[in-house]
Scaffold this active site. Structure first.
Site, PDB file in Angstrom:
ATOM      1  N   LYS A 159       9.092   7.485  17.092  1.00  0.00           N
ATOM      2  CA  LYS A 159       8.574   8.986  17.424  1.00  0.00           C
ATOM      3  C   LYS A 159       9.499   9.841  18.109  1.00  0.00           C
ATOM      4  CE  LYS A 159       3.821   7.738  16.974  1.00  0.00           C
ATOM      5  NZ  LYS A 159       3.638   6.273  16.849  1.00  0.00           N
ATOM      6  N   ASP A 213       0.788  -1.299   0.118  1.00  0.00           N
ATOM      7  CA  ASP A 213      -0.086   0.087  -0.056  1.00  0.00           C
ATOM      8  C   ASP A 213       0.951   1.062  -0.018  1.00  0.00           C
ATOM      9  OD1 ASP A 213       0.965  -0.455   2.580  1.00  0.00           O
ATOM     10  OD2 ASP A 213      -0.778  -0.326   3.531  1.00  0.00           O
TER      11      ASP A 213
END
Ligand code: GTP
Length: 377
Positions: free
Chosen positions: A170, A118
């Site tokens: 992160k 994807d």
């Protein structure tokens, strides 16, 4: 590299996810078969693999394998590749499927590609293979630069050699702005690291490879987008279309078939219209619009930054912006649909309605306006 270099290689595409973030489209169609720019998402990858000399593609399927098989076998004949289905009875994550396909992967001794199903980009797989062969270690991942590095797992590596030092999830302060793009090349020895159980390639296998100095990365040139959720899918159209049609200069129209001056409608920026679709007089389409097979767009519609899937009928004067309209829909005249709305298969919308950011489940008829985003069951 010579044309025959890499011929006969194998690849594995991870196609086992549920695709929850692309619901309601994935309620009736496995995510890899959802169209992106008028072709199933996965076909963009398959064509790139074929171009790089791959002949055998293992599809790691965990969900609805029968829906994939019928459609993929036909595409395989057209493109000239063989698909091998590797079916997980329990989802094995992003690394476990490599262990399941071990015997297939070991049928030759060349490196192999692994791709997420994807993402959209130019897939420079020949360059990836050349870099992988040159450094001679176990694995190479393609990385891509992002603005919002604090939201992702950042890859920290030596800019000269490409050797990966570590992954920082992160990060609070800047350690780099390159992230994993979901495109890999591995030597067969990676299979010795992966057990036949649910395993994440990103969080379990890669850190281990990096600590043994066996994992390198290469920067992906040009655009990249994970198109597994509506907002990013729509942004992905805006990146992909200029890459194949050319980047439009101010007020220029780029269209796959004819130039806009030959048409009875106007095109703004990049637009892709299937040749079987009918577009009404006075429509203004674009930028970044795709219209699938057998669609009928009524006169005087305004459509921008949107995808219309096959067999859909749009009534006269409709305004559609930042929306994915699924297969076999009927949208009434003078509707206004916007703001990351997504309609599943076989949705009908009565005329003159305003739909703001709604997700509409398959087989549903909508008879009233919705001014705020919600899921319509
Ligand atoms: P979401 O449900 O929307 O998060 O989508 P997803 O399930 O596809 O997850 P994600 O986008 O994180 O998956 C990245 C890639 O790995 C996609 O190509 C998925 O098809 C694939 N994938 C994820 N989990 C599995 C699994 O358990 N087995 C296999 N074979 N592929 C998987």
């Amino acid at each position: 590299m010579s044309e025959s270099h890499g011929k006969g290689m194998r690849a594995l595409i991870l196609v086992g996810g549920f695709g929850t973030r692309l619901r309601p489209l994935t309620l009736t169609m496995p995510k890899p078969l959802v169209p992106f720019c008028n072709k199933p998402m996965i076909i963009h990858q398959v064509e790139a693999l074929k171009e790089a000399g791959v002949t055998d593609i293992i599809l790691a399927v965990a969900y609805r394998p029968e829906a994939m098989k019928a459609e993929m076998e036909e595409w395989g004949r057209q493109i000239g590749v063989t698909f091998i289905f590797s079916h997980e009875t329990e989802p094995l994550g992003t690394a476990g499927p490599l262990a399941l396909a071990r015997d297939e992967l070991l049928k030759d001794d060349q490196p192999f590609f692994v791709l997420n199903s994807d993402v959209t980009c130019k897939f420079p797989l020949r360059e990836l293979l050349a870099f992988h062969r040159k450094h001679g270690h176990e694995g190479t991942i393609m990385v891509t630069k992002v603005q919002e590095w604090h939201k992702y797992g950042v890859v920290v590596y030596d800019e000269t050699s490409g050797l990966i030092d570590q992954f920082v999830e992160k990060p609070k302060k800047f350690v780099g702005d390159k992230i994993n793009s979901g495109i890999y090349c591995f030597n067969k020895s990676i299979l010795n690291r992966i057990k036949l159980e649910k395993t994440s390639i990103e969080t379990q296998v890669f850190p281990q490879m990096a600590s043994s100095k066996e994992l390198y990365c290469m920067e992906l040139e040009g655009f990249w987008m994970d198109i597994g959720q509506p907002h990013d899918y729509i942004d992905g159209i805006a990146k992909y279309l200029p890459s194949i049609l050319g980047t439009p200069k101010e007020s220029e129209s780029l269209f796959n078939e004819q130039t806009a001056k030959d048409l009875h409608f106007s095109v703004v920026g990049c637009v892709m219209i299937d040749p079987t679709a009918e577009i009404g007089a006075g429509c203004v389409l674009g930028p970044n619009v795709t219209v699938g097979k057998n669609c009928k767009i009524g006169p005087s519609c305004r459509i921008q930054n949107s995808a219309i899937f096959e067999n859909t009928v749009i009534g006269a004067g409709a305004y559609i912006s930042k929306t994915i309209i699924g297969w076999n829909n009927i949208v009434g005249r003078w509707c206004r649909i916007e703001n990351n709305a997504v309609f599943g298969d076989d949705v009908q919308v009565k005329p003159e309605l305003h739909l703001n950011g709604v997700k509409v489940l398959p087989n549903k008829t909508i008879s009233q306006s919705y001014d705020k985003p919600e899921v319509l069951m």
